[in-house]
Design a protein around this motif. Structure first.
Motif, PDB file in Angstrom:
ATOM      1  N   GLN A   1       0.839  -1.197   0.000  1.00 56.67           N
ATOM      2  CA  GLN A   1       0.000   0.000   0.000  1.00 56.67           C
ATOM      3  C   GLN A   1       0.870   1.241   0.000  1.00 56.67           C
ATOM      4  OE1 GLN A   1      -3.013  -0.128   2.951  1.00 56.67           O
ATOM      5  NE2 GLN A   1      -3.804   1.898   2.488  1.00 56.67           N
ATOM      6  N   LEU A   2       0.484   2.221  -0.785  1.00 61.27           N
ATOM      7  CA  LEU A   2       1.264   3.446  -0.894  1.00 61.27           C
ATOM      8  C   LEU A   2       0.854   4.431   0.191  1.00 61.27           C
ATOM      9  CD1 LEU A   2       3.315   5.048  -2.658  1.00 61.27           C
ATOM     10  CD2 LEU A   2       1.321   6.003  -3.833  1.00 61.27           C
ATOM     11  N   GLN A   3       1.840   4.963   0.897  1.00 59.28           N
ATOM     12  CA  GLN A   3       1.578   5.987   1.906  1.00 59.28           C
ATOM     13  C   GLN A   3       2.357   7.239   1.554  1.00 59.28           C
ATOM     14  OE1 GLN A   3       2.888   3.628   5.170  1.00 59.28           O
ATOM     15  NE2 GLN A   3       0.864   2.816   5.619  1.00 59.28           N
ATOM     16  N   LEU A   4       1.711   8.390   1.731  1.00 65.66           N
ATOM     17  CA  LEU A   4       2.317   9.676   1.386  1.00 65.66           C
ATOM     18  C   LEU A   4       2.357  10.562   2.624  1.00 65.66           C
ATOM     19  CD1 LEU A   4       0.343  10.309  -1.931  1.00 65.66           C
ATOM     20  CD2 LEU A   4       2.619   9.302  -1.689  1.00 65.66           C
ATOM     21  N   VAL A   5       3.489  11.195   2.851  1.00 64.22           N
ATOM     22  CA  VAL A   5       3.641  12.103   3.989  1.00 64.22           C
ATOM     23  C   VAL A   5       4.187  13.430   3.478  1.00 64.22           C
ATOM     24  CG1 VAL A   5       4.746  12.535   6.198  1.00 64.22           C
ATOM     25  CG2 VAL A   5       4.034  10.211   5.598  1.00 64.22           C
ATOM     26  N   GLU A   6       3.441  14.505   3.731  1.00 70.24           N
ATOM     27  CA  GLU A   6       3.848  15.830   3.270  1.00 70.24           C
ATOM     28  C   GLU A   6       4.538  16.592   4.393  1.00 70.24           C
ATOM     29  OE1 GLU A   6      -0.361  15.639   1.068  1.00 70.24           O
ATOM     30  OE2 GLU A   6       0.036  16.075   3.161  1.00 70.24           O
TER      31      GLU A   6
ATOM     32  N   VAL B   1       6.830  12.535   0.600  1.00 68.77           N
ATOM     33  CA  VAL B   1       7.646  11.324   0.592  1.00 68.77           C
ATOM     34  C   VAL B   1       6.733  10.111   0.588  1.00 68.77           C
ATOM     35  CG1 VAL B   1       9.403   9.993   1.781  1.00 68.77           C
ATOM     36  CG2 VAL B   1       9.501  12.498   1.814  1.00 68.77           C
ATOM     37  N   ALA B   2       6.981   9.214  -0.347  1.00 69.36           N
ATOM     38  CA  ALA B   2       6.166   8.000  -0.482  1.00 69.36           C
ATOM     39  C   ALA B   2       6.865   6.805   0.145  1.00 69.36           C
ATOM     40  CB  ALA B   2       5.889   7.729  -1.952  1.00 69.36           C
ATOM     41  N   SER B   3       6.060   5.902   0.659  1.00 68.26           N
ATOM     42  CA  SER B   3       6.589   4.646   1.188  1.00 68.26           C
ATOM     43  C   SER B   3       5.603   3.530   0.883  1.00 68.26           C
ATOM     44  CB  SER B   3       6.829   4.739   2.700  1.00 68.26           C
ATOM     45  OG  SER B   3       5.612   4.984   3.378  1.00 68.26           O
ATOM     46  N   GLY B   4       6.098   2.332   0.895  1.00 72.91           N
ATOM     47  CA  GLY B   4       5.238   1.176   0.643  1.00 72.91           C
ATOM     48  C   GLY B   4       5.308   0.696  -0.791  1.00 72.91           C
ATOM     49  N   LEU B   5       5.314   1.628  -1.722  1.00 74.95           N
ATOM     50  CA  LEU B   5       5.438   1.305  -3.139  1.00 74.95           C
ATOM     51  C   LEU B   5       6.326   2.357  -3.791  1.00 74.95           C
ATOM     52  CD1 LEU B   5       1.712   0.481  -4.062  1.00 74.95           C
ATOM     53  CD2 LEU B   5       3.587  -1.174  -3.832  1.00 74.95           C
ATOM     54  N   THR B   6       6.903   2.030  -4.905  1.00 73.81           N
ATOM     55  CA  THR B   6       7.686   3.012  -5.639  1.00 73.81           C
ATOM     56  C   THR B   6       6.766   3.895  -6.469  1.00 73.81           C
ATOM     57  OG1 THR B   6       9.390   3.299  -7.301  1.00 73.81           O
ATOM     58  CG2 THR B   6       8.020   1.355  -7.511  1.00 73.81           C
ATOM     59  N   LEU B   7       7.168   5.163  -6.619  1.00 70.20           N
ATOM     60  CA  LEU B   7       6.368   6.111  -7.385  1.00 70.20           C
ATOM     61  C   LEU B   7       6.565   5.988  -8.893  1.00 70.20           C
ATOM     62  CD1 LEU B   7       6.667   9.413  -5.304  1.00 70.20           C
ATOM     63  CD2 LEU B   7       4.676   7.917  -5.529  1.00 70.20           C
ATOM     64  N   ASP B   8       7.422   5.074  -9.291  1.00 70.24           N
ATOM     65  CA  ASP B   8       7.826   5.004 -10.702  1.00 70.24           C
ATOM     66  C   ASP B   8       6.671   5.055 -11.681  1.00 70.24           C
ATOM     67  OD1 ASP B   8      10.695   2.762 -10.334  1.00 70.24           O
ATOM     68  OD2 ASP B   8      10.443   4.898 -10.064  1.00 70.24           O
TER      69      ASP B   8
ATOM     70  N   CYS C   1      -0.859  15.964  -1.276  1.00 72.60           N
ATOM     71  CA  CYS C   1      -0.170  15.184  -2.285  1.00 72.60           C
ATOM     72  C   CYS C   1      -1.055  13.995  -2.643  1.00 72.60           C
ATOM     73  CB  CYS C   1       1.169  14.714  -1.720  1.00 72.60           C
ATOM     74  SG  CYS C   1       2.155  13.724  -2.824  1.00 72.60           S
ATOM     75  N   HIS C   2      -1.067  13.610  -3.914  1.00 75.97           N
ATOM     76  CA  HIS C   2      -1.920  12.515  -4.372  1.00 75.97           C
ATOM     77  C   HIS C   2      -1.160  11.709  -5.399  1.00 75.97           C
ATOM     78  CE1 HIS C   2      -5.039  10.837  -7.147  1.00 75.97           C
ATOM     79  NE2 HIS C   2      -5.566  10.471  -5.994  1.00 75.97           N
ATOM     80  N   ALA C   3      -1.320  10.402  -5.345  1.00 79.60           N
ATOM     81  CA  ALA C   3      -0.704   9.513  -6.322  1.00 79.60           C
ATOM     82  C   ALA C   3      -1.736   8.489  -6.787  1.00 79.60           C
ATOM     83  CB  ALA C   3       0.500   8.801  -5.716  1.00 79.60           C
TER      84      ALA C   3
ATOM     85  N   SER D   1      -3.634   7.153  -3.420  1.00 78.50           N
ATOM     86  CA  SER D   1      -3.332   7.495  -2.038  1.00 78.50           C
ATOM     87  C   SER D   1      -3.271   8.996  -1.887  1.00 78.50           C
ATOM     88  CB  SER D   1      -2.001   6.854  -1.620  1.00 78.50           C
ATOM     89  OG  SER D   1      -1.706   7.131  -0.271  1.00 78.50           O
ATOM     90  N   TRP D   2      -3.689   9.481  -0.731  1.00 77.08           N
ATOM     91  CA  TRP D   2      -3.611  10.900  -0.390  1.00 77.08           C
ATOM     92  C   TRP D   2      -2.699  11.087   0.816  1.00 77.08           C
ATOM     93  CZ3 TRP D   2      -5.972  14.816  -3.076  1.00 77.08           C
ATOM     94  CH2 TRP D   2      -6.990  14.475  -3.971  1.00 77.08           C
ATOM     95  N   GLY D   3      -1.993  12.190   0.822  1.00 74.64           N
ATOM     96  CA  GLY D   3      -1.247  12.568   2.005  1.00 74.64           C
ATOM     97  C   GLY D   3      -2.180  13.177   3.037  1.00 74.64           C
ATOM     98  N   GLN D   4      -1.631  13.480   4.191  1.00 72.36           N
ATOM     99  CA  GLN D   4      -2.445  13.976   5.300  1.00 72.36           C
ATOM    100  C   GLN D   4      -2.754  15.464   5.186  1.00 72.36           C
ATOM    101  OE1 GLN D   4       0.781  13.753   5.372  1.00 72.36           O
ATOM    102  NE2 GLN D   4       1.595  15.435   6.636  1.00 72.36           N
TER     103      GLN D   4
END
Length: 116
Positions: free
Chosen positions: A1-6, A23-30, A96-98, A105-108
């Protein structure tokens, strides 16, 4: 799961600059399409900027064109929004959104306040 932190929001005077990081974690943003959205008090969330997965194609809302720049470093799994010549009407919570296919996923959110 992709997590985003702004990070990087804050209070700035009109005409000033801020840089938001995501900054993303859990998955690559590629392979994700990355976007920045904002929501001002009493208003709907609106798109600010977006970038293709490679970063080779970017788009901006008319209100920020020429002042904001979206960049990304997939090796660092990080996206930035450089905001220059800030105006009071840029005051909002920035998100932030991906997205790729059905995964998103959305950031907080990060508060940006432009005021003298």
């Amino acid at each position: 799961q992709l997590q985003l932190v702004e990070s990087g929001g804050g209070l700035v005077q009109p005409g000033g600059s801020l840089r938001l990081s995501c900054v993303a974690s859990g998955l690559t943003l590629d392979y994700f399409v990355i976007g920045w959205f904002r929501q001002a008090p009493g208003k709907e969330r609106e798109g600010v900027s977006c970038s293709s997965s490679s970063g080779s194609s970017t788009n901006y809302a008319d209100a920020v064109k020429g002042r904001f720049t979206i960049t990304q470093d997939n090796a660092k799994n990080t996206v930035w929004l450089q905001m220059n010549s800030l105006k009071p009407e840029d005051t909002a919570v920035y998100y932030c959104h991906a997205r790729i296919a059905s995964i998103e996923s959305w950031g907080q959110g990060s508060q940006v306040t432009v005021s003298s």
